[in-house]
Structure formats: C-alpha cells, structure tokens
Motif scaffolding. Structure first.
Motif, PDB file in Angstrom:
ATOM      1  N   GLY A   1     -10.149   7.292  -0.701  1.00 59.09           N
ATOM      2  CA  GLY A   1      -9.649   5.929  -0.841  1.00 59.09           C
ATOM      3  C   GLY A   1      -8.602   5.749  -1.917  1.00 59.09           C
ATOM      4  N   SER A   2      -8.218   6.838  -2.594  1.00 56.60           N
ATOM      5  CA  SER A   2      -7.249   6.696  -3.687  1.00 56.60           C
ATOM      6  C   SER A   2      -5.852   6.388  -3.161  1.00 56.60           C
ATOM      7  N   THR A   3      -5.490   6.947  -2.012  1.00 57.08           N
ATOM      8  CA  THR A   3      -4.184   6.681  -1.411  1.00 57.08           C
ATOM      9  C   THR A   3      -4.361   6.475   0.085  1.00 57.08           C
ATOM     10  N   THR A   4      -3.439   5.720   0.679  1.00 57.71           N
ATOM     11  CA  THR A   4      -3.510   5.488   2.119  1.00 57.71           C
ATOM     12  C   THR A   4      -3.062   6.697   2.925  1.00 57.71           C
ATOM     13  N   SER A   5      -2.409   7.661   2.285  1.00 55.30           N
ATOM     14  CA  SER A   5      -1.950   8.854   2.999  1.00 55.30           C
ATOM     15  C   SER A   5      -3.025   9.919   3.103  1.00 55.30           C
ATOM     16  N   LEU A   6      -4.195   9.679   2.494  1.00 54.57           N
ATOM     17  CA  LEU A   6      -5.271  10.665   2.471  1.00 54.57           C
ATOM     18  C   LEU A   6      -6.142  10.502   3.721  1.00 54.57           C
ATOM     19  N   PRO A   7      -6.203  11.501   4.600  1.00 56.25           N
ATOM     20  CA  PRO A   7      -7.011  11.366   5.821  1.00 56.25           C
ATOM     21  C   PRO A   7      -8.490  11.240   5.484  1.00 56.25           C
ATOM     22  N   PRO A   8      -9.199  10.293   6.091  1.00 54.97           N
ATOM     23  CA  PRO A   8     -10.642  10.187   5.856  1.00 54.97           C
ATOM     24  C   PRO A   8     -11.372  11.382   6.440  1.00 54.97           C
ATOM     25  N   LEU A   9     -12.546  11.664   5.919  1.00 52.64           N
ATOM     26  CA  LEU A   9     -13.301  12.847   6.333  1.00 52.64           C
ATOM     27  C   LEU A   9     -14.174  12.511   7.538  1.00 52.64           C
TER      28      LEU A   9
ATOM     29  N   GLU B   1       0.829  -1.207   0.000  1.00 50.74           N
ATOM     30  CA  GLU B   1       0.000   0.000   0.000  1.00 50.74           C
ATOM     31  C   GLU B   1       0.863   1.256   0.000  1.00 50.74           C
ATOM     32  N   ARG B   2       1.936   1.236   0.787  1.00 55.01           N
ATOM     33  CA  ARG B   2       2.822   2.408   0.819  1.00 55.01           C
ATOM     34  C   ARG B   2       3.485   2.627  -0.533  1.00 55.01           C
ATOM     35  N   LYS B   3       3.903   1.548  -1.167  1.00 55.75           N
ATOM     36  CA  LYS B   3       4.539   1.683  -2.480  1.00 55.75           C
ATOM     37  C   LYS B   3       3.550   2.192  -3.516  1.00 55.75           C
ATOM     38  N   LYS B   4       2.327   1.698  -3.452  1.00 55.64           N
ATOM     39  CA  LYS B   4       1.309   2.137  -4.409  1.00 55.64           C
ATOM     40  C   LYS B   4       0.996   3.614  -4.222  1.00 55.64           C
ATOM     41  N   THR B   5       0.884   4.034  -2.963  1.00 55.33           N
ATOM     42  CA  THR B   5       0.628   5.449  -2.673  1.00 55.33           C
ATOM     43  C   THR B   5       1.797   6.316  -3.136  1.00 55.33           C
ATOM     44  N   ALA B   6       3.018   5.887  -2.841  1.00 57.46           N
ATOM     45  CA  ALA B   6       4.197   6.657  -3.233  1.00 57.46           C
ATOM     46  C   ALA B   6       4.286   6.795  -4.746  1.00 57.46           C
ATOM     47  N   GLU B   7       3.930   5.740  -5.471  1.00 58.70           N
ATOM     48  CA  GLU B   7       3.983   5.795  -6.932  1.00 58.70           C
ATOM     49  C   GLU B   7       2.937   6.768  -7.478  1.00 58.70           C
ATOM     50  N   LYS B   8       1.737   6.744  -6.929  1.00 59.47           N
ATOM     51  CA  LYS B   8       0.702   7.679  -7.373  1.00 59.47           C
ATOM     52  C   LYS B   8       1.120   9.119  -7.105  1.00 59.47           C
ATOM     53  N   GLU B   9       1.672   9.354  -5.914  1.00 59.20           N
ATOM     54  CA  GLU B   9       2.093  10.708  -5.573  1.00 59.20           C
ATOM     55  C   GLU B   9       3.267  11.162  -6.438  1.00 59.20           C
TER      56      GLU B   9
END
Length: 649
Positions: free
Chosen positions: A493-501, A262-270
């Motif tokens: 839900g697009s990235t794990t670094s995005l705080p939920p509302l 999940e961290r790698k996927k988020t880092a790649e998107k960012e």
C-alpha cells in the motif's frame, strides 16, 4: 441483493409469459365460478379473498404455477451474468451489504499474431487463451477459448470491492481504494505449454463517475519480455458495472484528480528512493574498488518493463491450509518448472522478474521467481528468510534462499530442487593443514541478500560463499539500506505502482482419478511398445499395487528429507516374488502428466528399457502411478516400472 431495474423488468416479462402460456386467467375464472356456485346455497354468505385463495390451493393451481415456473431456474437465468463468474473456487457468494464490481469481458480484437490461424474444427485440439484476474485477495479465471485474431473471450467476473466494515462502501470510500484489477493473459498450446502473453493493471474507478453506474473500456494489452513489452498484442473490450448502483455518482474531475494525486505521490516516493539508492551505491563502491563487480541487485524489471526495488518482489505470504510446513512449501515451489525469460535473437541473457500472479498463472518461471516465492512462503511460516543473489559453481548468476536460525545457524534452500544445505564457513586464518568443513552447497559467490524489509550488500573482502560470515549486525561485513527508505516504496500500500499479492489457490487435480487415468495410459503404451517388438504383455495387478508404498515414500522423502517405509516395501516385494524369480524396478519422477512424453523420457534409461522389453519365462509386468497434487495446478508424478520373471541359469 436487489436486482437492477432492467433485470427486474426481464423477470416480470418471463413470469407474465409463463402465466399466459398456461392460461392462468381462464383457470382462475373457472375456480371463481365454482366457488360462487358452492356458496349459493340455502345459507349464502359473502365470498372473501381468503376463500378464493384457499380454493386455488385446494385445486392445485398454485402448485402447478410454481412447478411450471421453476422460479429458482428463472432467477439463475436472470441473474446468471450477475452472479456467475469464472472464479477459481467455483462461484461467488453474494452479500447484500457489500458493493460489487461486475467486470464483463466482451471479446478481443487485433490479436494480429493469430491473424492467419484457421478456425478450429469441432473437437479439434488447438491453442487457447485464458484470462486470469486478481483483485483485493480474490482470484478468477475465464474459460479457455481458441486463439484467433478476435478471440471469443465472453466472461463475467463479480469482484467484491470491500470486505471490511459493516456499512456498504459509498463512492467516496471506493475512490480511496487504489487497488487495481490485475489481468494476465496466458496462451496454452496443443502440448500444454503455457506462454505469458500480457499483464495489465486496470484502474476501475472511472465507474464512479459513469452515468447509470455503467461504462465501457477498451484495454490495449502490451507484450512482455524485454523488447516486446511496449508492443501491442491485442485489445480487450470490457464493461464495468456497480451493484447495487450508486445513488450519487462522483464528477469526472474528482476521480481524475484523485488518480493524478496518487500518481504524483508514487512518482515522488520512487524519485526519492532512487536518489537515496544512488548515494548508497556510491558509498558502497567507496568501501572497496572491487565492489563494482559484485552482484548487488537493487532494482529488477518485471514483465511490463517496470523497474522496481527487488525488496518489493517479496512479501509475507501465508498459504492457509494449502501448505503445512516450510519444507512442503519448498517442495511445492520446486515443482514449478524452470523457464528462462524468452528473447528474440542472441546476446546476454534476458532478465525478467515476474509479478507473482504472472508467475503462478504461467505456472513456470526463472530462478528469481522461484526464490522470491519461496522466501515469501518461508516468511509466512515465521522464519527469518532472505533471497540471495550470487553465482553458482560454474559462475552463472543465480538466486536462492537462506534462513537464519535463532542459534546462529545459516541454511541455504535451493528453490529449484528443494534441497537444503547447512552453511559452515571456512576460516582462512587457520593453518593450512588444520581440518576445515568441506563446502556442500553448489554456490560460489553471494553479492547481496534481501527480503521484504531489508537489503544488505556483501562488503567482505571476498564474496565467496564458503568464506562468507552471515552476521548481518556486523556493518563491516554487510552494508544495509535504510529500513525507512525501503518501507516507503516496498511496504504493502505504500505506492499505487506496487502490485498487490495474490493468494494461492488450492489443487485443481484430484489425485486418485489422475493417478488411475495416467496409469491406464502407461499400461497401454507399454503394451503397444512390446507388441511392436513382437512380445505379448501379462500384467500383475497385485505387484502393481505393492509399488504404491515405494512411491509414497519417495515423495515423503522429497518433502521432509527423511526416508521411511522402504523396509515394508522390500518385505512385501519379497513375499510377492516366488523363489527362483527375479524382480526389477525402476522409479522415475515428473512434474507433468503427458503420458507420451513420460514414456519416451523413461525409455531413454537403459534400466527402464530393460524392464519394459523384458524377455524370459513367466514374465509379469507391473506399473504404478501416483500423482501428488499441490496448490496452483502443480503436481509431483511418480511412476515405477517393474517386472518379475523366472531366472534361468
């Protein structure tokens, strides 16, 4: 929901102790002996179990046991740590078909800033810590505890892991739930002022591989605001437990591998979005060299020092029954006080865009926090809303909100005051003497606008608001970012670094008791002030009551922009003031309920001082307080000081 084994054993032990204390075995022997004697008659028959139980019931033994045991209270004591929590709505409803995460806070340590803080005496007012949590649309808070180096934060929070589907979530299902537990620590000083101490995101899924479904975690909290965001402020000791426990736990490797992916996927998107944003910015600068001076804000830093796209700070937020209209939402946001991000030393203004939970828990924030919250609420009400980034008339960087109507109209919303301005652009090509609309809004320039799904930079020759045309379909005036690129890092839900509302919580203030209490305090302060000046005070309760109509009208006007009810108020006052008497009234508005601060501020006005210190014949004083409660502990406090006296020519 079944109790865990250790709780069941504790429950059995309590029941056994109670039965031994009331000598239940002796009473059973007595009843058994009496039953045998009764049956030993001329026509004896075998004594059955049903006969014996009936005899126990007839003699009240069963009722005595249950009454003395108070079974509901025993269950509450046993399951108390399991089902009671510092939830904002006052409790937790247990659903036996759901899986729960029980998060215990077992105290804090190493809060070195409070190392020299003395132990508070009983009843002494002191600074306190309060811990707030948000997890999957659930919000919780702890009881306030005195600030110290080792704060006694002892609290349990029952978090429902899943709400969708009829089956209880198993370990594999929970592994795919990447929503963190956001924790926000707030310090409240003796005057009621709040400070954001730390914000932390806890990945709770290590519990899925823990033996016995339990694990302990020590969380190091870091500071906020610029240079302090990497400095530790303290440690919280946590214990995590799953209820009901998992029948099969996952291996540590599986959980760590999932988190790493999940961290790698988020880092790649960012990374991809950053590459795109750089290219987009180069293209924007090529349009016109002067564009590098425009306020085009693509990224903003949150309280943890994390740079995120500004579009991720805006979401579609529905307030349920808590707010009934867009204008009421604007009024609510304007009641949250403005406070610039603190910084150590001088220099350029410290910019900090808080996550929504940190903003709401602190109950105050900068103009960007207000604007993103208002924009989110207006989107929830179905409006086409955007956050504008630009400058005020004095050239100070500022953020506000705009909405575009279906008829092409553009309205600016000032989130700090709830004022609305209809935008009417000036046409620079018409003759100089031709009539032009006069600018009514307090904004000078606009560099970009954005919401949860769009980002547009102003590429018109001038970024002056009065000359700006808000036609977002015209690419010669507005350069847009790719919706797909924004969605990849800003959609929920697009990235794990995005705080939920987090959801909004209802008012914590009861209007009537709060109004009565503050009014009594104001009467006391007025009487004491007049006593110090050598004057007596006589109150007119009827006149005080009549002032309510005016206070309600003032608040309705702030919410709706429409003035109503003033005629009835004036007529009632004329009837209450006798001929030859003079009436004076002074209304004032606050967003807090500190009586002494309110009175001191009110006396700074010569009109209020003239009323409070009124001398003359037949002087009668009146004061009326009306507290209007809004979500998130926000309140509008209206106070009117008044007097009537006999006019002497």
């Amino acid at each position: 929901m079944s109790l865990p084994p250790e709780k069941a054993s504790e429950l059995k032990h309590i029941i056994h102790q109670h039965l031994a204390k009331m000598d239940i075995h002796g009473k059973i022997r007595d009843v058994l002996a009496e039953s045998v004697q009764e049956e030993a008659g001329p026509d004896p028959r075998a004594l059955t179990e049903q006969d014996f139980i009936r005899a126990l019931q007839c003699r009240g033994i069963v009722d005595e046991v249950m009454e003395g045991l108070q079974f509901s209270q025993v269950l509450k004591n046993i399951a108390g740590p399991l089902i009671s929590c510092g939830c904002c709505d006052g409790g937790a409803n247990i659903n036996p078909t759901r899986r729960y995460l029980y998060l215990q806070v077992l105290g804090g340590k190493a809060f070195l800033e409070h190392l020299q803080e003395p132990e508070p005496l009983p009843g002494q007012v002191c600074s306190t810590f309060t811990l707030y949590l948000h997890f999957r649309n659930q919000r919780f808070h702890s009881k306030p505890v005195p600030c110290s180096c080792e704060p006694d934060l002892q609290e349990g929070f029952l978090l429902e892991v899943h709400r969708d589907g009829s089956k209880m979530a198993d370990a594999t299902t929970m592994l795919s739930i990447s929503d963190p537990v956001q924790m926000v620590l707030i310090r409240t000083d003796t005057s009621g002022e709040t400070t954001l101490v730390s914000s932390y995101f806890l990945d709770w899924r290590s519990i899925l591989s823990a033996p016995n479904g339990k694990t302990g975690v020590s969380v190091e909290l870091l500071g906020v605001a610029g240079s302090e965001c990497k400095v530790p402020v303290g440690v919280l000791n946590l214990k995590l437990e799953l209820y009901p426990p998992l029948t099969e736990r996952l291996s540590t490797d599986i959980v760590s591998t999932q988190q790493s992916l999940e961290r790698k996927k988020t880092a790649e998107k960012e990374r991809l979005f950053l590459v795109y944003a750089k290219q987009w910015w180069r293209e924007f600068l090529e349009i016109r060299p002067s564009h590098h001076t425009k306020l085009v804000k693509i990224f903003a830093q949150d309280e943890n020092g994390v740079n995120r796209p500004v579009c991720s700070y805006v979401r579609v937020l529905r307030a349920g029954r808590l707010l009934e209209s867009p204008r009421q939402a604007a009024r609510f946001v304007s009641l949250l006080p403005l406070e610039k991000a603190p910084m150590v030393g001088g220099g350029v203004r410290q910019e900090q865009w808080c996550t929504l939970l940190a903003f709401l828990c602190r109950n105050k924030g900068d103009c960007e926090d207000h604007a993103t919250l208002l924009c989110s609420l207006l989107l929830g009400f179905g409006l086409d809303a955007y956050v504008c980034v630009g400058t005020t008339g004095k050239g100070v960087p500022h953020a506000w909100v705009m909405t575009c109507g279906t008829d092409g109209s553009v309205t600016f919303w000032e989130s700090l005051t709830a004022h609305r301005y209809l935008h009417q652009p000036v046409n620079p090509d018409v003759p100089t003497l031709a009539p032009q609309p006069k600018p009514s809004c307090p904004y000078r320039t606009v560099g970009c606008v954005f919401n949860h799904s769009a980002f547009l930079a102003n590429c018109q020759p001038s970024d002056a608001v009065e000359l700006c045309i808000f036609d977002f379909q015209d690419q010669s005036r507005w350069k847009t970012m790719s919706p797909e690129a924004l969605r990849s890092v800003c959609a929920p839900g697009s990235t794990t670094s995005l705080p939920p509302l987090p959801p909004l919580t209802g008012p914590t203030i009861e209007s009537a008791p709060a109004s009565n209490h503050l009014e009594m305090e104001m009467r006391f302060l007025v009487s004491e002030h007049r006593k110090d000046l050598g004057m007596s005070t006589t109150w007119d309760d009827h006149l005080s009551y009549l002032l309510s109509a005016a206070l309600v009208a003032y608040e309705q006007e702030r919410c709706t922009g429409v003035s109503c009810g003033n005629e009835e108020f004036q007529d009632a006052v004329r009837r209450a003031v006798p001929d030859g008497h003079t009436f004076k009234g002074f209304p004032i508005h606050f967003t807090h309920r500190n009586a002494r601060r309110i009175f001191a501020t009110s006396l700074r006005s010569p009109f209020c001082e003239e009323i409070v210190c009124c001398r003359g014949d037949h002087v009668r004083l009146a004061v009326r307080v009306r507290v209007f409660a809004y979500p998130e502990s926000a309140c509008a406090v209206w106070i009117m000081f008044a007097c009537k006296y006999h006019s002497v020519l």
